[in-house]
Design a protein around this motif. Structure first.
Motif, PDB file in Angstrom:
ATOM      1  N   ASP A  39      -3.807   7.716  -8.161  1.00  0.00           N
ATOM      2  CA  ASP A  39      -4.550   7.429  -6.793  1.00  0.00           C
ATOM      3  C   ASP A  39      -5.795   7.325  -6.953  1.00  0.00           C
ATOM      4  O   ASP A  39      -6.325   6.520  -6.369  1.00  0.00           O
ATOM      5  CB  ASP A  39      -4.023   8.812  -6.267  1.00  0.00           C
ATOM      6  N   ARG A  43       0.724  -1.115   0.104  1.00  0.00           N
ATOM      7  CA  ARG A  43       0.181   0.111  -0.186  1.00  0.00           C
ATOM      8  C   ARG A  43       0.908   1.256   0.239  1.00  0.00           C
ATOM      9  O   ARG A  43       1.967   1.377   0.604  1.00  0.00           O
ATOM     10  CB  ARG A  43      -0.937   0.312   1.241  1.00  0.00           C
ATOM     11  N   ILE A  57       3.020   5.160  -5.906  1.00  0.00           N
ATOM     12  CA  ILE A  57       2.506   3.935  -6.749  1.00  0.00           C
ATOM     13  C   ILE A  57       3.644   3.739  -7.832  1.00  0.00           C
ATOM     14  O   ILE A  57       3.898   2.616  -7.976  1.00  0.00           O
ATOM     15  CB  ILE A  57       1.141   4.149  -7.251  1.00  0.00           C
ATOM     16  N   GLN A 115      -7.367   3.764  -7.641  1.00  0.00           N
ATOM     17  CA  GLN A 115      -7.435   2.712  -6.577  1.00  0.00           C
ATOM     18  C   GLN A 115      -8.963   2.530  -6.210  1.00  0.00           C
ATOM     19  O   GLN A 115      -9.242   1.474  -5.782  1.00  0.00           O
ATOM     20  CB  GLN A 115      -6.780   3.186  -5.470  1.00  0.00           C
ATOM     21  N   HIS A 130      -4.989  -0.991 -13.590  1.00  0.00           N
ATOM     22  CA  HIS A 130      -4.035  -0.455 -12.368  1.00  0.00           C
ATOM     23  C   HIS A 130      -3.123  -1.489 -12.365  1.00  0.00           C
ATOM     24  O   HIS A 130      -2.028  -1.038 -11.793  1.00  0.00           O
ATOM     25  CB  HIS A 130      -4.967  -0.102 -11.338  1.00  0.00           C
TER      26      HIS A 130
END
Length: 415
Positions: free
Chosen positions: A164, A22, A408, A167, A197
């Motif tokens: 972002d 995460r 990420i 997600q 993603h």
């Protein structure tokens, strides 16, 4: 050693890493995961950054405050020097000192060193100047390398914000990402889904990118010039001839990156000369007071605070009692719009450019994802939503979405 995502913003900075699969933004100042992009140099003492830097300045500690550091990238100011105590240092070295402090705090919070960074960058550091844009990115790369990052790469800030937002996306959609920050406004149109993603290569999903060098500090500047600077003499007449007081002092005083230019004996002498020939010398006395006391940044902070208060509550005020007893600049929402509506329109115009670049009509946009502090201004938000009136409006983390997306991306590139 680890990889991190670094959002060095005009107003605020974040840094994050991925833990337990995460993304996590690290605390950089107390419990805060955001830290203002500000540095204060007290004489003979180590530099102070963030909220502490601004507090030292506001409390009257002698020294030099610099804020909105990112705004010098892509400008001639980057290689200029500025006096800091008894030395003169380049603005690029000021940025390096600030980012060194941020990196050290992040490493302490994470318990590991960072040798790899994905840096956020605006779509355009410099409008309509590809060479200047490339120089700005290269300068930021050199600065990152100089403070210990061995592997430096970049990602557009609106693309990071899209990562972002993705997600929380379940079904495939086309999203317009609007990142309206302190120094730039950036847009991307991106195809998103839960399945996409997980992909490492997303070039085919990026349908358009565009941006303009207009952000929150430009709104502050326009508001200052329209409401505060006339109280200090802007637009007032000289005694002889059909001319006004020179306006350069006021424009520098209203611009975060230029305020420090005024803090020298030559400027004070010039202002004294202007006062002698001004038809309203009492206004120039106020200007002299601000510059002599080196309180330009305090003034800019007051303007920024009044802008936020006005956008939230409909009115705000800027107390100038420290300049002259009883002096105040009042602002209401109508005034805020009057002074800054042109900026809002120019920002929103980029939506049409993005749609054209993507070959899409406005009704093809499923979601408008908003991030960045200036999306909180009602007339900016209205201008953006009018560009894609059928899209679902999604509010991201105002100051954290870009940093989370960069984190990420950093984990992906390091895998």
């Amino acid at each position: 050693m680890a990889a991190c995502g670094l959002d060095f913003g005009t107003s605020n900075t974040t840094l994050g890493l991925v833990t337990e699969a995460r993304p996590r933004l690290l605390p950089l100042e107390g419990r805060h995961v955001t830290i203002p992009s500000a540095i204060f140099f007290p004489p003979g003492q180590p530099a102070v950054v963030g909220r502490a830097a601004m507090a030292e300045y506001v409390e009257g500690t002698p020294g030099r405050l610099m804020r909105s550091l990112k705004s010098v990238l892509g400008s001639s100011l980057l290689e200029e020097t500025t006096p800091v105590g008894r030395e003169r240092i380049k603005f690029r070295d000021v940025i390096a000192r600030y980012l060194t402090a941020v990196k050290a705090r992040a490493e302490a919070a994470a318990g590991t060193e960072f040798d790899t960074v994905v840096h956020g960058r605006p779509v355009h550091f410099v409008d309509a100047d590809p060479e200047g844009d490339a120089k700005a990115e290269n300068a930021l790369r050199e600065i990152a390398s100089s403070i210990g990052f061995k592997h430096v790469s970049f990602q557009y800030e609106p693309i990071a914000a899209a990562l972002d937002y993705e997600q929380q996306v379940r079904a495939e959609e086309i999203a317009l990402i609007a990142d309206i920050g302190g120094g730039t406004s950036d847009f991307s149109i991106v195809r998103l889904s839960a399945e996409r993603h997980a992909k490492a290569e997303r070039a085919d999903d990026i349908l358009a990118n565009d941006g303009v060098r207009i952000g929150g500090t430009d709104f502050d500047r326009r508001l200052s010039l329209g409401t505060v600077m006339p109280l200090l003499g802007l637009g007032s007449p000289m005694s002889r001839g059909d001319i006004n007081v020179p306006n350069a002092y006021f424009h520098d005083l209203a611009t975060w990156s230029s305020i420090n230019r005024l803090y020298n004996a030559r400027t004070l002498r010039e202002i004294e000369e202007v006062r002698r020939d001004a038809r309203r010398p009492e206004l120039i006395d106020r200007l002299y007071t601000v510059v002599e006391a080196e309180r330009g940044h305090s003034l800019a902070m007051e303007v920024e605070g009044a802008k936020i208060a006005t956008s939230e509550a409909g009115q705000g005020s800027i107390s100038l009692d420290w300049v002259e007893r009883g002096l105040v600049a009042d602002i209401d929402r109508t005034g805020l719009v009057t002074h800054t509506d042109e900026l809002a329109r120019r920002i929103a115009e980029r939506i049409g450019r993005c749609l054209a670049q993507a070959g899409l009509t406005a009704d093809r946009i499923d979601a408008l994802f908003l991030t960045g502090g200036s999306t909180g201004l009602p007339h900016v938000r209205a201008a953006l939503t009018a560009g894609v009136p059928h899209a679902r409006v999604v509010d991201g983390d105002t100051f954290g979405s870009v940093g989370t997306g960069l984190t990420i991306e950093a984990a992906r590139r390091a895998a």
